[in-house]
Scaffold this motif. Structure first.
Motif, PDB file in Angstrom:
ATOM      1  N   LEU A  71       0.862  -1.177   0.000  1.00  0.00           N
ATOM      2  CA  LEU A  71       0.000   0.000   0.000  1.00  0.00           C
ATOM      3  C   LEU A  71       0.902   1.231   0.000  1.00  0.00           C
ATOM      4  CD1 LEU A  71      -3.035   0.783   0.128  1.00  0.00           C
ATOM      5  CD2 LEU A  71      -2.750   1.032   2.588  1.00  0.00           C
ATOM      6  N   ILE A  72       0.855   1.992  -1.081  1.00  0.00           N
ATOM      7  CA  ILE A  72       1.659   3.202  -1.216  1.00  0.00           C
ATOM      8  C   ILE A  72       0.771   4.398  -0.890  1.00  0.00           C
ATOM      9  CG2 ILE A  72       3.058   4.610  -2.762  1.00  0.00           C
ATOM     10  CD1 ILE A  72       3.640   2.080  -4.367  1.00  0.00           C
ATOM     11  N   CYS A  73       1.119   5.112   0.157  1.00  0.00           N
ATOM     12  CA  CYS A  73       0.341   6.263   0.614  1.00  0.00           C
ATOM     13  C   CYS A  73       1.113   7.540   0.288  1.00  0.00           C
ATOM     14  CB  CYS A  73       0.084   6.188   2.121  1.00  0.00           C
ATOM     15  SG  CYS A  73      -0.529   4.598   2.703  1.00  0.00           S
ATOM     16  N   THR A  74       0.485   8.421  -0.468  1.00  0.00           N
ATOM     17  CA  THR A  74       1.099   9.697  -0.831  1.00  0.00           C
ATOM     18  C   THR A  74       0.365  10.818  -0.114  1.00  0.00           C
ATOM     19  OG1 THR A  74       1.648   8.822  -3.021  1.00  0.00           O
ATOM     20  CG2 THR A  74       1.739  11.212  -2.736  1.00  0.00           C
ATOM     21  N   PRO A  75       0.965  11.421   0.901  1.00  0.00           N
ATOM     22  CA  PRO A  75       0.289  12.517   1.617  1.00  0.00           C
ATOM     23  C   PRO A  75       0.185  13.762   0.739  1.00  0.00           C
ATOM     24  CG  PRO A  75       2.503  12.220   2.466  1.00  0.00           C
ATOM     25  CD  PRO A  75       2.282  11.111   1.490  1.00  0.00           C
ATOM     26  N   VAL A  76      -0.908  14.471   0.908  1.00  0.00           N
ATOM     27  CA  VAL A  76      -1.168  15.694   0.159  1.00  0.00           C
ATOM     28  C   VAL A  76      -1.267  16.849   1.148  1.00  0.00           C
ATOM     29  CG1 VAL A  76      -2.688  16.826  -1.509  1.00  0.00           C
ATOM     30  CG2 VAL A  76      -2.427  14.338  -1.552  1.00  0.00           C
ATOM     31  N   ARG A  77      -0.528  17.923   0.896  1.00  0.00           N
ATOM     32  CA  ARG A  77      -0.601  19.089   1.770  1.00  0.00           C
ATOM     33  C   ARG A  77      -2.017  19.637   1.802  1.00  0.00           C
ATOM     34  NH1 ARG A  77       3.514  21.834  -1.015  1.00  0.00           N
ATOM     35  NH2 ARG A  77       2.063  23.592  -1.123  1.00  0.00           N
ATOM     36  N   ALA A  78      -2.394  20.239   2.920  1.00  0.00           N
ATOM     37  CA  ALA A  78      -3.768  20.699   3.107  1.00  0.00           C
ATOM     38  C   ALA A  78      -4.170  21.717   2.047  1.00  0.00           C
ATOM     39  CB  ALA A  78      -3.941  21.289   4.503  1.00  0.00           C
ATOM     40  N   ASP A  79      -3.269  22.669   1.710  1.00  0.00           N
ATOM     41  CA  ASP A  79      -3.634  23.671   0.718  1.00  0.00           C
ATOM     42  C   ASP A  79      -3.769  23.066  -0.676  1.00  0.00           C
ATOM     43  OD1 ASP A  79      -0.953  23.072   0.703  1.00  0.00           O
ATOM     44  OD2 ASP A  79      -0.321  25.064   0.035  1.00  0.00           O
ATOM     45  N   VAL A  80      -2.876  22.115  -1.000  1.00  0.00           N
ATOM     46  CA  VAL A  80      -2.973  21.442  -2.300  1.00  0.00           C
ATOM     47  C   VAL A  80      -4.245  20.593  -2.372  1.00  0.00           C
ATOM     48  CG1 VAL A  80      -1.858  19.792  -3.848  1.00  0.00           C
ATOM     49  CG2 VAL A  80      -0.480  21.430  -2.556  1.00  0.00           C
ATOM     50  N   ALA A 129      -7.023  21.134  -0.730  1.00  0.00           N
ATOM     51  CA  ALA A 129      -8.185  22.029  -0.839  1.00  0.00           C
ATOM     52  C   ALA A 129      -8.369  22.516  -2.266  1.00  0.00           C
ATOM     53  CB  ALA A 129      -8.020  23.207   0.119  1.00  0.00           C
ATOM     54  N   ARG A 130      -7.266  22.885  -2.944  1.00  0.00           N
ATOM     55  CA  ARG A 130      -7.372  23.314  -4.341  1.00  0.00           C
ATOM     56  C   ARG A 130      -7.851  22.187  -5.237  1.00  0.00           C
ATOM     57  NH1 ARG A 130      -2.301  25.870  -3.361  1.00  0.00           N
ATOM     58  NH2 ARG A 130      -1.269  24.208  -4.544  1.00  0.00           N
ATOM     59  N   ASP A 131      -7.343  20.987  -4.983  1.00  0.00           N
ATOM     60  CA  ASP A 131      -7.753  19.839  -5.794  1.00  0.00           C
ATOM     61  C   ASP A 131      -9.236  19.534  -5.603  1.00  0.00           C
ATOM     62  OD1 ASP A 131      -7.062  17.542  -7.527  1.00  0.00           O
ATOM     63  OD2 ASP A 131      -7.578  16.369  -5.759  1.00  0.00           O
ATOM     64  N   ILE A 132      -9.723  19.637  -4.374  1.00  0.00           N
ATOM     65  CA  ILE A 132     -11.147  19.379  -4.115  1.00  0.00           C
ATOM     66  C   ILE A 132     -12.010  20.438  -4.788  1.00  0.00           C
ATOM     67  CG2 ILE A 132     -12.890  19.389  -2.285  1.00  0.00           C
ATOM     68  CD1 ILE A 132     -10.857  17.998  -0.490  1.00  0.00           C
ATOM     69  N   ARG A 133     -11.590  21.705  -4.708  1.00  0.00           N
ATOM     70  CA  ARG A 133     -12.349  22.759  -5.388  1.00  0.00           C
ATOM     71  C   ARG A 133     -12.378  22.535  -6.895  1.00  0.00           C
ATOM     72  NH1 ARG A 133      -9.826  26.181  -1.474  1.00  0.00           N
ATOM     73  NH2 ARG A 133      -8.178  26.692  -2.983  1.00  0.00           N
ATOM     74  N   ARG A 134     -11.238  22.125  -7.450  1.00  0.00           N
ATOM     75  CA  ARG A 134     -11.188  21.869  -8.884  1.00  0.00           C
ATOM     76  C   ARG A 134     -12.117  20.725  -9.280  1.00  0.00           C
ATOM     77  NH1 ARG A 134      -8.538  18.327 -11.765  1.00  0.00           N
ATOM     78  NH2 ARG A 134      -7.361  17.622  -9.937  1.00  0.00           N
TER      79      ARG A 134
END
Length: 487
Positions: free
Chosen positions: A371-380, A382-387
């Protein structure tokens, strides 16, 4: 707390995974599909406006081919999506990159790993303080350390204890997300042939070897049962992003010494979080331990010998395979055939945290679940979710204009995005997961049987698997080696 509340607190809560996003650039179409359709549309429109007739027939191969490439599926993908995979495979075939032979006459450069393909660029660094092996990837700009994990059988715990351990593991992942310097976390659970050393050690400490009939029978059983068994080993790999941590590395002295110092801080924090989650980390793996893991992955037949004789095979300079032959959907190495499956769909319905038990507890099959887990910064994140929200709403508006009916799959995908936004607002970390299963067997026929058994176990776990093609060597390096590699 009332009795009812106490009972609810001890109940194991079910969870649900987000669906794999399938939204394209426009109306569910990917960029490759749009480009292909645009070429066909230009040819069709030019023929119509230039008189039709013969021109319409002459251009028909162009626009007909574009339609077929864009909409006809093969193996779960549109034909146009197979084009880059096939071209890369043909290019590698012409370049002779599908076969690897170790050069036993000329030694490897000092500090590098004897691995095939793009993994040949990996370099070794030994931390002087902890003795841990740190693997540098100069292409991905990461520095990786590996730790072994011991833990009780999760499925044997009561529901309250399982819920507590799930919450503890969630805090570990949240720690990784808050760090901001971790590129990836890889959790590997593999089955390896047992050498029987544990049974032999027990007999040496507690047995009475007096050459009596019971003693002789016991010794023979241990000699036969030990190598025939298997054991499960779990490791977690932590990869430091050297680009993100550049400032801290310069402050620590720069170079590999500074990078090792920063990674050591992350290792300490991560080990503390693991202990708080009731997971017992062993010592961070030394170069010898990593060498044994790499050698056992490519040459499973030698794994019991390496475990029984602790001084053998502990050099990273010789830990790689002697020969590798890659085909379209499998891989052949020193003593085994391999194939890598991708978990393309996680459970769509509500499941409990132990849902992977049928897959992880399958006996008689040598496999590595990664299982490869790639953490995503909170600001990134948030932008990805908005997109994603804007894209889904725009696609819905476009479909409404042309009269298409909104289906349940798109509605469920939108609800998943809303749930992710809610979790992010509540302070939870966001991680991207990639699940891989590397299956190994001594022969091609046994490999096919093992893959069929793994696929059936995945069905019982409510997961969907697909065999990766055209990239088995790279996929095997990501799935079977604890080096935080990606595909």
């Amino acid at each position: 707390m009332t009795a009812t509340n106490s009972h609810r607190a001890n109940q194991l809560r079910s969870v649900q995974f987000s669906r794999l996003p399938k939204r394209g650039v426009l109306l569910g179409l990917s960029l490759a599909q749009l480009v292909t359709l645009t070429i066909g549309l230009i040819a069709f429109t030019a023929a119509v406006y230039m008189g039709g007739g013969i021109l319409f027939g002459l251009t028909s191969p162009i626009w007909a081919t574009s339609l077929v490439l864009s909409f006809v599926p093969v193996g779960g993908r549109k034909i146009i999506e197979w084009v880059p995979i096939t071209l890369r495979w043909v290019w590698r075939s012409i370049g002779g990159q599908l076969r690897f032979r170790a050069n036993v006459v000329r030694p490897r450069p000092a500090g590098t790993l004897a691995l095939p393909g793009d993994a040949a660029a990996l370099r070794e660094w030994v931390d002087p303080e902890t003795g841990a092996a740190m693997i540098q990837d100069p292409h991905a700009q990461t520095l990786t350390a590996v730790v072994g994990i011991t833990h009780p059988a999760f499925v044997l715990l009561d529901s309250g204890e399982q819920e507590r351990r799930v919450a503890g593991w969630g805090r570990v992942l949240a720690t990784v997300c808050r760090s901001g310097r971790i590129a990836r976390v890889q959790v590997s659970e593999r089955t390896v042939p047992s050498s029987g050393s544990g049974l032999a050690e027990w007999w040496a400490r507690h047995g009475i070897d007096d050459n009596s009939w019971p003693a002789v029978t016991y010794k023979e059983l241990i000699e036969r049962a030990g190598p025939a068994g298997e054991r499960h080993a779990t490791t977690i790999s932590l990869a430091l992003d050297l680009r993100v941590a550049a400032r801290q590395i310069r402050a620590a002295g720069g170079g590999m010494k500074g990078a090792a110092s920063v990674l050591r801080q992350e290792m300490t924090t991560f080990a503390t979080a693991l202990r708080a989650a009731d997971l017992t980390p062993t010592e961070w793996l030394t170069p010898g331990d990593v060498a044994v893991a790499l050698r056992s992955a490519y040459d499973p037949a030698v794994a019991p010998v390496l475990e029984r004789h602790g001084d053998l095979g502990r050099s990273l300079a010789t830990a790689g395979p002697v020969a590798v032959i890659e085909s379209w959907d499998r891989l052949r190495t020193d003593s085994a055939h391999h194939a890598v499956l991708w978990i393309s769909e996680w459970p769509r319905s509500q499941v409990f945290p132990g849902f992977l038990s049928p897959l992880l507890l399958t006996s008689g099959i040598q496999r590595t679940f990664t299982l490869i887990c790639t953490p995503v910064r909170a600001d990134v994140a948030a932008r990805d979710i908005r997109r994603k929200k804007v894209g889904l709403l725009s696609d819905a508006a476009q479909r409404a204009k042309i009269g298409q009916i909104e289906d349940a799959a798109r509605t469920a995908e939108y609800n998943d995005v809303i749930q992710q936004e809610s979790d992010l607002t509540a302070g939870h970390g966001v991680l991207r997961y990639t699940g891989l299963v590397a299956v190994s067997a001594p022969s091609a026929d046994e490999l096919d049987a093992a893959i069929a058994a793994i696929e059936q176990a995945a069905v019982q776990a409510a997961c969907e698997t697909r065999r990766l093609v055209g990239q088995q060597a790279q996929s095997f390096a990501a799935a079977a080696l604890p080096l935080c590699r990606t595909i």
